[in-house]
Design a protein around this motif. Structure first.
Motif, PDB file in Angstrom:
ATOM      1  N   GLU A 166       1.035  -1.166  -0.083  1.00 15.40           N
ATOM      2  CA  GLU A 166      -0.067  -0.074  -0.142  1.00 15.40           C
ATOM      3  C   GLU A 166       0.810   1.309  -0.148  1.00 15.40           C
ATOM      4  O   GLU A 166       0.260   2.439   0.031  1.00 15.40           O
ATOM      5  CB  GLU A 166      -1.110   0.187   1.084  1.00 15.40           C
ATOM      6  N   GLY A 167       2.193   1.172  -0.150  1.00 17.92           N
ATOM      7  CA  GLY A 167       3.226   2.526  -0.055  1.00 17.92           C
ATOM      8  C   GLY A 167       3.719   2.546   1.255  1.00 17.92           C
ATOM      9  O   GLY A 167       4.277   3.610   1.006  1.00 17.92           O
ATOM     10  N   TRP A 168       3.298   2.063   2.235  1.00 13.18           N
ATOM     11  CA  TRP A 168       3.877   2.441   3.602  1.00 13.18           C
ATOM     12  C   TRP A 168       5.149   1.873   3.783  1.00 13.18           C
ATOM     13  O   TRP A 168       5.560   0.647   3.385  1.00 13.18           O
ATOM     14  CB  TRP A 168       2.941   1.741   4.680  1.00 13.18           C
ATOM     15  N   GLU A 169       6.189   2.422   4.581  1.00 11.18           N
ATOM     16  CA  GLU A 169       7.233   1.798   4.940  1.00 11.18           C
ATOM     17  C   GLU A 169       7.530   1.979   6.500  1.00 11.18           C
ATOM     18  O   GLU A 169       7.023   2.936   7.104  1.00 11.18           O
ATOM     19  CB  GLU A 169       8.518   2.417   4.385  1.00 11.18           C
ATOM     20  N   LEU A 170       7.865   1.103   7.107  1.00  7.21           N
ATOM     21  CA  LEU A 170       8.076   0.912   8.696  1.00  7.21           C
ATOM     22  C   LEU A 170       9.190   2.187   8.854  1.00  7.21           C
ATOM     23  O   LEU A 170      10.478   2.285   8.487  1.00  7.21           O
ATOM     24  CB  LEU A 170       8.716  -0.350   9.066  1.00  7.21           C
ATOM     25  N   ASP A 171       8.787   3.147   9.786  1.00  9.40           N
ATOM     26  CA  ASP A 171       9.741   4.432  10.342  1.00  9.40           C
ATOM     27  C   ASP A 171      10.179   3.790  11.683  1.00  9.40           C
ATOM     28  O   ASP A 171      11.421   3.934  11.864  1.00  9.40           O
ATOM     29  CB  ASP A 171       8.513   5.377  10.509  1.00  9.40           C
ATOM     30  N   LYS A 172       9.358   3.363  12.528  1.00 10.05           N
ATOM     31  CA  LYS A 172       9.984   3.062  13.925  1.00 10.05           C
ATOM     32  C   LYS A 172       9.052   1.931  14.402  1.00 10.05           C
ATOM     33  O   LYS A 172       7.987   1.648  14.255  1.00 10.05           O
ATOM     34  CB  LYS A 172       9.779   4.186  14.779  1.00 10.05           C
ATOM     35  N   MET A 173       9.681   1.261  15.425  1.00 10.33           N
ATOM     36  CA  MET A 173       9.048   0.250  16.230  1.00 10.33           C
ATOM     37  C   MET A 173       9.531   0.349  17.516  1.00 10.33           C
ATOM     38  O   MET A 173      10.663   0.431  18.039  1.00 10.33           O
ATOM     39  CB  MET A 173       9.762  -1.158  15.652  1.00 10.33           C
ATOM     40  N   HIS A 174       8.358   0.485  18.641  1.00  8.21           N
ATOM     41  CA  HIS A 174       8.816   0.841  19.854  1.00  8.21           C
ATOM     42  C   HIS A 174       7.828  -0.136  20.697  1.00  8.21           C
ATOM     43  O   HIS A 174       6.757  -0.675  20.292  1.00  8.21           O
ATOM     44  CB  HIS A 174       8.207   2.178  20.221  1.00  8.21           C
ATOM     45  N   ASN A 175       8.366  -0.585  21.792  1.00  4.77           N
ATOM     46  CA  ASN A 175       7.527  -1.423  23.002  1.00  4.77           C
ATOM     47  C   ASN A 175       6.765  -0.350  23.837  1.00  4.77           C
ATOM     48  O   ASN A 175       7.000   0.917  23.861  1.00  4.77           O
ATOM     49  CB  ASN A 175       8.483  -1.997  24.124  1.00  4.77           C
ATOM     50  N   GLU A 176       5.559  -0.708  24.120  1.00  5.22           N
ATOM     51  CA  GLU A 176       4.525   0.045  24.913  1.00  5.22           C
ATOM     52  C   GLU A 176       5.293   0.121  26.449  1.00  5.22           C
ATOM     53  O   GLU A 176       6.190  -0.677  26.712  1.00  5.22           O
ATOM     54  CB  GLU A 176       3.477  -0.675  25.237  1.00  5.22           C
ATOM     55  N   PRO A 177       5.322   1.498  27.024  1.00  8.25           N
ATOM     56  CA  PRO A 177       6.050   1.699  28.078  1.00  8.25           C
ATOM     57  C   PRO A 177       5.735   0.476  29.143  1.00  8.25           C
ATOM     58  O   PRO A 177       6.787   0.063  29.992  1.00  8.25           O
ATOM     59  CB  PRO A 177       5.345   2.843  28.918  1.00  8.25           C
ATOM     60  N   LYS A 178       4.694  -0.056  29.383  1.00  5.63           N
ATOM     61  CA  LYS A 178       4.437  -1.451  30.237  1.00  5.63           C
ATOM     62  C   LYS A 178       5.134  -2.484  29.618  1.00  5.63           C
ATOM     63  O   LYS A 178       5.183  -3.516  30.327  1.00  5.63           O
ATOM     64  CB  LYS A 178       3.078  -1.394  30.762  1.00  5.63           C
ATOM     65  N   GLY A 179       5.219  -2.592  28.543  1.00  5.90           N
ATOM     66  CA  GLY A 179       5.956  -3.730  27.617  1.00  5.90           C
ATOM     67  C   GLY A 179       4.779  -4.874  27.177  1.00  5.90           C
ATOM     68  O   GLY A 179       5.483  -5.849  26.862  1.00  5.90           O
ATOM     69  N   THR A 180       3.538  -4.492  27.358  1.00  6.07           N
ATOM     70  CA  THR A 180       2.850  -5.564  26.961  1.00  6.07           C
ATOM     71  C   THR A 180       2.428  -5.575  25.295  1.00  6.07           C
ATOM     72  O   THR A 180       2.111  -6.495  24.684  1.00  6.07           O
ATOM     73  CB  THR A 180       1.349  -5.324  27.775  1.00  6.07           C
ATOM     74  N   LYS A 181       2.606  -4.392  24.862  1.00  8.54           N
ATOM     75  CA  LYS A 181       2.175  -4.311  23.540  1.00  8.54           C
ATOM     76  C   LYS A 181       3.445  -3.635  22.560  1.00  8.54           C
ATOM     77  O   LYS A 181       4.173  -2.892  23.087  1.00  8.54           O
ATOM     78  CB  LYS A 181       1.069  -3.467  22.882  1.00  8.54           C
TER      79      LYS A 181
END
Length: 192
Positions: A166-181
């Motif tokens: 769809e034309g999207w590229e991954l910019d960033k990947m982060h863990n949620e502060p509590k680490g569940t998601k």
């Protein structure tokens, strides 16, 4: 020694900004030399239908015969009408100065397009999309044997490929502060 006029004309013809020829379409009557009889008329009508890509139905054949007879009414032989396309080179009699001026127009147009591309690249604007996932799964984590859970399973590769289509590229990947998601931030350039 190189023919400068020829080289200049070749460069002008490569440009999409300058029209170098014109097409003139005209209808001409052609005498087939065939006697006006039903056999010849049918043969010419069938050839007409084939040339135009029409089906050889009785109605189409009758229509073609009628048209050919109308064209041939003042003649002793069968007359057909054909389209003639004549191409005229607009720079055929151009002087070196006129060719040089046309080359300058080509150059200015090409530079203008380059500047548009550079401006777009320098001032890129992006839109962003965030996708939350419970965990990052690799292909090796795919459940085996059981069909249970296969519908929901999507590996990281599959997810990235789906967004990329769809034309999207991954910019960033982060863990949620509590680490569940884990949240994935995708971006794509806005085309304006």
């Amino acid at each position: 020694m190189a023919d400068i006029k020829k080289l200049m004309l070749e460069e002008i013809q490569k440009s999409k900004h300058i029209q170098t020829s014109s097409l003139d379409e005209s209808e001409v009557l052609i005498d087939t030399g065939l006697e006006k009889n039903d056999e010849n008329l049918t043969a010419v009508a069938v050839a007409y239908l084939d040339e135009k890509g029409y089906r050889r139905t009785g109605l189409n054949l009758d229509f073609a015969k009628q048209k050919i007879l109308e064209l041939s009414k003042d003649y002793d032989t069968i007359i057909i009408q054909q389209k003639r396309v004549e191409e005229t080179d607009l720079f055929e009699k151009a002087t070196t100065t006129e060719l040089r001026d046309a080359l300058e127009v080509c150059l200015v147009s090409a530079v203008s397009e380059i500047f548009k591309d550079v401006d777009r690249m320098a001032e890129k604007h992006y839109e962003y999309k965030t996708d939350y996932v419970e965990a990052i799964y690799l292909e090796k984590d795919r459940p085996k044997g059981s069909r249970l859970g296969m519908e929901e399973f999507e590996s990281l590769d599959e997810k990235l490929n789906r967004y990329a289509s769809e034309g999207w590229e991954l910019d960033k990947m982060h863990n949620e502060p509590k680490g569940t998601k884990v949240f994935l931030i995708f971006k794509r350039e806005k085309m304006e």
